[in-house]
Scaffold this motif. Structure first.
Motif, PDB file in Angstrom:
ATOM      1  N   LEU A 120       0.813  -1.211   0.000  1.00 12.82           N
ATOM      2  CA  LEU A 120       0.000   0.000   0.000  1.00 12.82           C
ATOM      3  C   LEU A 120       0.850   1.266   0.000  1.00 12.82           C
ATOM      4  CD1 LEU A 120      -2.805  -1.064   2.503  1.00 12.82           C
ATOM      5  CD2 LEU A 120      -3.040  -0.737   0.040  1.00 12.82           C
ATOM      6  N   GLU A 121       2.020   1.203   0.634  1.00 15.95           N
ATOM      7  CA  GLU A 121       2.890   2.371   0.713  1.00 15.95           C
ATOM      8  C   GLU A 121       3.839   2.469  -0.476  1.00 15.95           C
ATOM      9  OE1 GLU A 121       2.627   4.766   2.899  1.00 15.95           O
ATOM     10  OE2 GLU A 121       0.948   3.740   3.881  1.00 15.95           O
ATOM     11  N   GLY A 122       3.794   1.486  -1.374  1.00 18.09           N
ATOM     12  CA  GLY A 122       4.629   1.544  -2.567  1.00 18.09           C
ATOM     13  C   GLY A 122       6.050   1.058  -2.368  1.00 18.09           C
ATOM     14  N   ARG A 123       6.341   0.493  -1.217  1.00 21.62           N
ATOM     15  CA  ARG A 123       7.691  -0.039  -1.000  1.00 21.62           C
ATOM     16  C   ARG A 123       7.900  -1.347  -1.752  1.00 21.62           C
ATOM     17  NH1 ARG A 123       6.335   2.120   4.084  1.00 21.62           N
ATOM     18  NH2 ARG A 123       5.470   0.122   4.780  1.00 21.62           N
ATOM     19  N   LEU A 124       6.807  -1.993  -2.126  1.00 23.75           N
ATOM     20  CA  LEU A 124       6.846  -3.174  -2.981  1.00 23.75           C
ATOM     21  C   LEU A 124       5.988  -2.904  -4.208  1.00 23.75           C
ATOM     22  CD1 LEU A 124       6.449  -6.133  -0.441  1.00 23.75           C
ATOM     23  CD2 LEU A 124       8.490  -5.583  -1.774  1.00 23.75           C
ATOM     24  N   ALA A 125       6.418  -3.423  -5.363  1.00 22.92           N
ATOM     25  CA  ALA A 125       5.691  -3.203  -6.612  1.00 22.92           C
ATOM     26  C   ALA A 125       5.778  -4.454  -7.468  1.00 22.92           C
ATOM     27  CB  ALA A 125       6.291  -2.003  -7.356  1.00 22.92           C
ATOM     28  N   PRO A 126       4.903  -4.590  -8.473  1.00 19.82           N
ATOM     29  CA  PRO A 126       4.962  -5.761  -9.347  1.00 19.82           C
ATOM     30  C   PRO A 126       6.363  -5.977  -9.913  1.00 19.82           C
ATOM     31  CG  PRO A 126       2.959  -4.534  -9.761  1.00 19.82           C
ATOM     32  CD  PRO A 126       3.777  -3.706  -8.814  1.00 19.82           C
ATOM     33  N   GLY A 127       6.802  -7.223  -9.858  1.00 17.10           N
ATOM     34  CA  GLY A 127       8.137  -7.574 -10.316  1.00 17.10           C
ATOM     35  C   GLY A 127       9.134  -7.713  -9.190  1.00 17.10           C
ATOM     36  N   ASP A 128       8.833  -7.112  -8.043  1.00 17.20           N
ATOM     37  CA  ASP A 128       9.734  -7.238  -6.900  1.00 17.20           C
ATOM     38  C   ASP A 128       9.632  -8.635  -6.299  1.00 17.20           C
ATOM     39  OD1 ASP A 128      10.464  -4.613  -7.200  1.00 17.20           O
ATOM     40  OD2 ASP A 128       9.190  -3.865  -5.566  1.00 17.20           O
ATOM     41  N   ARG A 129      10.764  -9.113  -5.829  1.00 14.62           N
ATOM     42  CA  ARG A 129      10.768 -10.408  -5.148  1.00 14.62           C
ATOM     43  C   ARG A 129      10.840 -10.195  -3.647  1.00 14.62           C
ATOM     44  NH1 ARG A 129      10.690 -14.723  -7.981  1.00 14.62           N
ATOM     45  NH2 ARG A 129      11.165 -14.636 -10.212  1.00 14.62           N
ATOM     46  N   LEU A 130      10.071 -10.999  -2.931  1.00 13.63           N
ATOM     47  CA  LEU A 130      10.102 -10.933  -1.477  1.00 13.63           C
ATOM     48  C   LEU A 130      11.331 -11.677  -0.962  1.00 13.63           C
ATOM     49  CD1 LEU A 130       6.356 -11.698  -0.670  1.00 13.63           C
ATOM     50  CD2 LEU A 130       7.501  -9.487  -0.557  1.00 13.63           C
ATOM     51  N   PRO A 131      11.820 -11.287   0.205  1.00  8.93           N
ATOM     52  CA  PRO A 131      12.906 -12.074   0.811  1.00  8.93           C
ATOM     53  C   PRO A 131      12.458 -13.526   0.986  1.00  8.93           C
ATOM     54  CG  PRO A 131      12.565  -9.998   1.977  1.00  8.93           C
ATOM     55  CD  PRO A 131      11.416 -10.140   1.030  1.00  8.93           C
ATOM     56  N   GLY A 132      13.403 -14.426   1.120  1.00 11.92           N
ATOM     57  CA  GLY A 132      13.078 -15.825   1.314  1.00 11.92           C
ATOM     58  C   GLY A 132      12.373 -16.072   2.633  1.00 11.92           C
ATOM     59  N   GLU A 133      11.769 -17.233   2.752  1.00 12.96           N
ATOM     60  CA  GLU A 133      11.024 -17.585   3.962  1.00 12.96           C
ATOM     61  C   GLU A 133      11.881 -17.428   5.218  1.00 12.96           C
ATOM     62  OE1 GLU A 133       9.394 -21.455   3.904  1.00 12.96           O
ATOM     63  OE2 GLU A 133       8.008 -21.067   2.239  1.00 12.96           O
ATOM     64  N   ARG A 134      13.108 -17.924   5.142  1.00  7.39           N
ATOM     65  CA  ARG A 134      13.977 -17.893   6.318  1.00  7.39           C
ATOM     66  C   ARG A 134      14.272 -16.453   6.735  1.00  7.39           C
ATOM     67  NH1 ARG A 134      17.191 -21.809   8.256  1.00  7.39           N
ATOM     68  NH2 ARG A 134      17.034 -22.994   6.297  1.00  7.39           N
ATOM     69  N   GLU A 135      14.550 -15.575   5.736  1.00  4.82           N
ATOM     70  CA  GLU A 135      14.873 -14.179   6.046  1.00  4.82           C
ATOM     71  C   GLU A 135      13.654 -13.449   6.603  1.00  4.82           C
ATOM     72  OE1 GLU A 135      16.423 -10.096   3.814  1.00  4.82           O
ATOM     73  OE2 GLU A 135      16.661 -12.050   2.835  1.00  4.82           O
ATOM     74  N   LEU A 136      12.484 -13.653   5.982  1.00  5.88           N
ATOM     75  CA  LEU A 136      11.275 -13.008   6.482  1.00  5.88           C
ATOM     76  C   LEU A 136      10.958 -13.462   7.901  1.00  5.88           C
ATOM     77  CD1 LEU A 136       8.751 -12.975   3.481  1.00  5.88           C
ATOM     78  CD2 LEU A 136       9.538 -11.007   4.802  1.00  5.88           C
ATOM     79  N   ALA A 137      11.093 -14.760   8.126  1.00  5.78           N
ATOM     80  CA  ALA A 137      10.801 -15.300   9.455  1.00  5.78           C
ATOM     81  C   ALA A 137      11.739 -14.694  10.498  1.00  5.78           C
ATOM     82  CB  ALA A 137      10.926 -16.823   9.440  1.00  5.78           C
ATOM     83  N   SER A 138      13.019 -14.585  10.156  1.00  2.00           N
ATOM     84  CA  SER A 138      13.995 -14.036  11.088  1.00  2.00           C
ATOM     85  C   SER A 138      13.748 -12.546  11.331  1.00  2.00           C
ATOM     86  CB  SER A 138      15.409 -14.245  10.533  1.00  2.00           C
ATOM     87  OG  SER A 138      16.367 -13.634  11.371  1.00  2.00           O
ATOM     88  N   THR A 139      13.465 -11.803  10.270  1.00  2.00           N
ATOM     89  CA  THR A 139      13.252 -10.356  10.390  1.00  2.00           C
ATOM     90  C   THR A 139      12.043 -10.030  11.248  1.00  2.00           C
ATOM     91  OG1 THR A 139      14.254  -9.957   8.221  1.00  2.00           O
ATOM     92  CG2 THR A 139      12.824  -8.223   9.102  1.00  2.00           C
ATOM     93  N   LEU A 140      10.961 -10.795  11.072  1.00  2.00           N
ATOM     94  CA  LEU A 140       9.707 -10.502  11.761  1.00  2.00           C
ATOM     95  C   LEU A 140       9.537 -11.295  13.058  1.00  2.00           C
ATOM     96  CD1 LEU A 140       7.344 -10.289   8.668  1.00  2.00           C
ATOM     97  CD2 LEU A 140       8.417  -8.432   9.927  1.00  2.00           C
ATOM     98  N   GLY A 141      10.480 -12.182  13.349  1.00  2.00           N
ATOM     99  CA  GLY A 141      10.414 -12.930  14.597  1.00  2.00           C
ATOM    100  C   GLY A 141       9.284 -13.938  14.645  1.00  2.00           C
ATOM    101  N   VAL A 142       9.009 -14.600  13.507  1.00  2.00           N
ATOM    102  CA  VAL A 142       7.941 -15.602  13.440  1.00  2.00           C
ATOM    103  C   VAL A 142       8.509 -16.891  12.850  1.00  2.00           C
ATOM    104  CG1 VAL A 142       6.176 -13.816  13.148  1.00  2.00           C
ATOM    105  CG2 VAL A 142       7.192 -14.890  11.123  1.00  2.00           C
ATOM    106  N   GLY A 143       7.702 -17.948  12.853  1.00  2.00           N
ATOM    107  CA  GLY A 143       8.108 -19.207  12.268  1.00  2.00           C
ATOM    108  C   GLY A 143       7.919 -19.216  10.758  1.00  2.00           C
ATOM    109  N   ARG A 144       8.602 -20.100  10.077  1.00  2.31           N
ATOM    110  CA  ARG A 144       8.491 -20.171   8.615  1.00  2.31           C
ATOM    111  C   ARG A 144       7.099 -20.603   8.183  1.00  2.31           C
ATOM    112  NH1 ARG A 144      13.851 -22.979   6.160  1.00  2.31           N
ATOM    113  NH2 ARG A 144      12.777 -22.360   4.248  1.00  2.31           N
ATOM    114  N   SER A 145       6.417 -21.394   9.015  1.00  2.92           N
ATOM    115  CA  SER A 145       5.057 -21.795   8.665  1.00  2.92           C
ATOM    116  C   SER A 145       4.132 -20.581   8.614  1.00  2.92           C
ATOM    117  CB  SER A 145       4.523 -22.822   9.666  1.00  2.92           C
ATOM    118  OG  SER A 145       4.456 -22.268  10.973  1.00  2.92           O
ATOM    119  N   SER A 146       4.384 -19.597   9.467  1.00  6.08           N
ATOM    120  CA  SER A 146       3.578 -18.378   9.465  1.00  6.08           C
ATOM    121  C   SER A 146       3.828 -17.572   8.199  1.00  6.08           C
ATOM    122  CB  SER A 146       3.905 -17.526  10.694  1.00  6.08           C
ATOM    123  OG  SER A 146       3.585 -18.222  11.881  1.00  6.08           O
TER     124      SER A 146
END
Length: 244
Positions: free
Chosen positions: A19-45
């Motif tokens: 919504l804030e435009g920090r992500l746009a079509p064509g952008d790739r999200l960080p991998g599951e492991r990186e997202l999980a570590s950054t946000l302090g959640v499990g990979r299943s989440s």
């Protein structure tokens, strides 16, 4: 942090970036492991949040390795989807009394429309609602699991009514609905007894819809929605609380 709350944390982070435009079509999200570590959640989440975004047509996921693997943004929120995402984010701060009152109005119209359709000889698709009702009968459900099924059951009825605006609003309120449900569950001394009552109330609402009696369906859904909050001491007369 519960698993339900954890995957919503991931979802809300990605929604906000879209919504804030920090992500746009064509952008790739960080991998599951990186997202999980950054946000302090499990990979299943992380996987659950990506599944929701994929079902909304906003991301595409691919397994394996290489440049085409992982999750990629394939669409920017537009029109109704953008409104839905904004509602989901805003709903975290809605006073519970306002959510209860809104649900009572919206869901009364939903079951009224379904019961009228049945009375007039139509055959609304209640298959998912029936399936969810059966799933909620499982004896080993944790409170979060039961409440997630509960929220989905109410949304499935809205979707079955055919009113896409009401269904979108209900979907947008899902975070607030589950949040107040968890708050209520924590406040109830006898959770198993409450669950038994909620199961019976859900079944009674569907019975009224199947019988094609709109007045009874409206009465039962309003009693069901407001009764839960009254029993959990989250009454409309209590001081307004904010979401998580």
């Amino acid at each position: 942090m519960s698993e339900t709350r954890a995957w919503r944390t991931v979802l809300e982070r990605i929604e906000g970036d879209l919504l804030e435009g920090r992500l746009a079509p064509g952008d790739r999200l960080p991998g599951e492991r990186e997202l999980a570590s950054t946000l302090g959640v499990g990979r299943s989440s992380v996987r659950e949040a990506l599944r929701v975004l994929e079902s909304m047509g906003l991301v595409r996921t691919a397994s394996g390795s290489g440049p085409s693997s992982g999750a990629m943004i394939v669409a920017a929120p537009q029109g109704g989807v953008a409104t839905l995402l904004r509602l989901q984010l805003a709903a975290r701060g809605f006073p519970f009394s306002d959510v209860v009152a809104t649900r009572a109005v919206l869901e009364s119209s939903v079951v009224d429309a379904l019961a009228v359709a049945v009375r007039d000889g139509a055959d609304p698709d209640l298959a998912e609602s029936e399936s969810l009702l059966a799933a909620m009968d499982a004896a080993d459900l944790e409170p979060d699991e039961f409440l997630a099924l509960d929220a989905r059951l109410h949304l499935s009825l809205a979707e079955a009514s055919g009113n896409v605006v009401v269904a979108a609003i209900m979907a947008g309120l899902r975070t607030a609905i589950e949040s107040y449900g968890r708050e209520g569950a924590a406040a109830v001394a006898d959770w198993p007894a409450l669950v038994a009552d909620l199961r019976a109330e859900h079944a009674a609402v569907l019975d009224a819809v199947r019988a094609g009696v709109p007045e009874l369906a409206r009465e039962r859904i309003r009693s069901h929605i407001t009764g839960f909050y009254a029993r959990a001491h989250l009454t409309a007369s209590a001081p307004s609380r904010k979401g998580p």
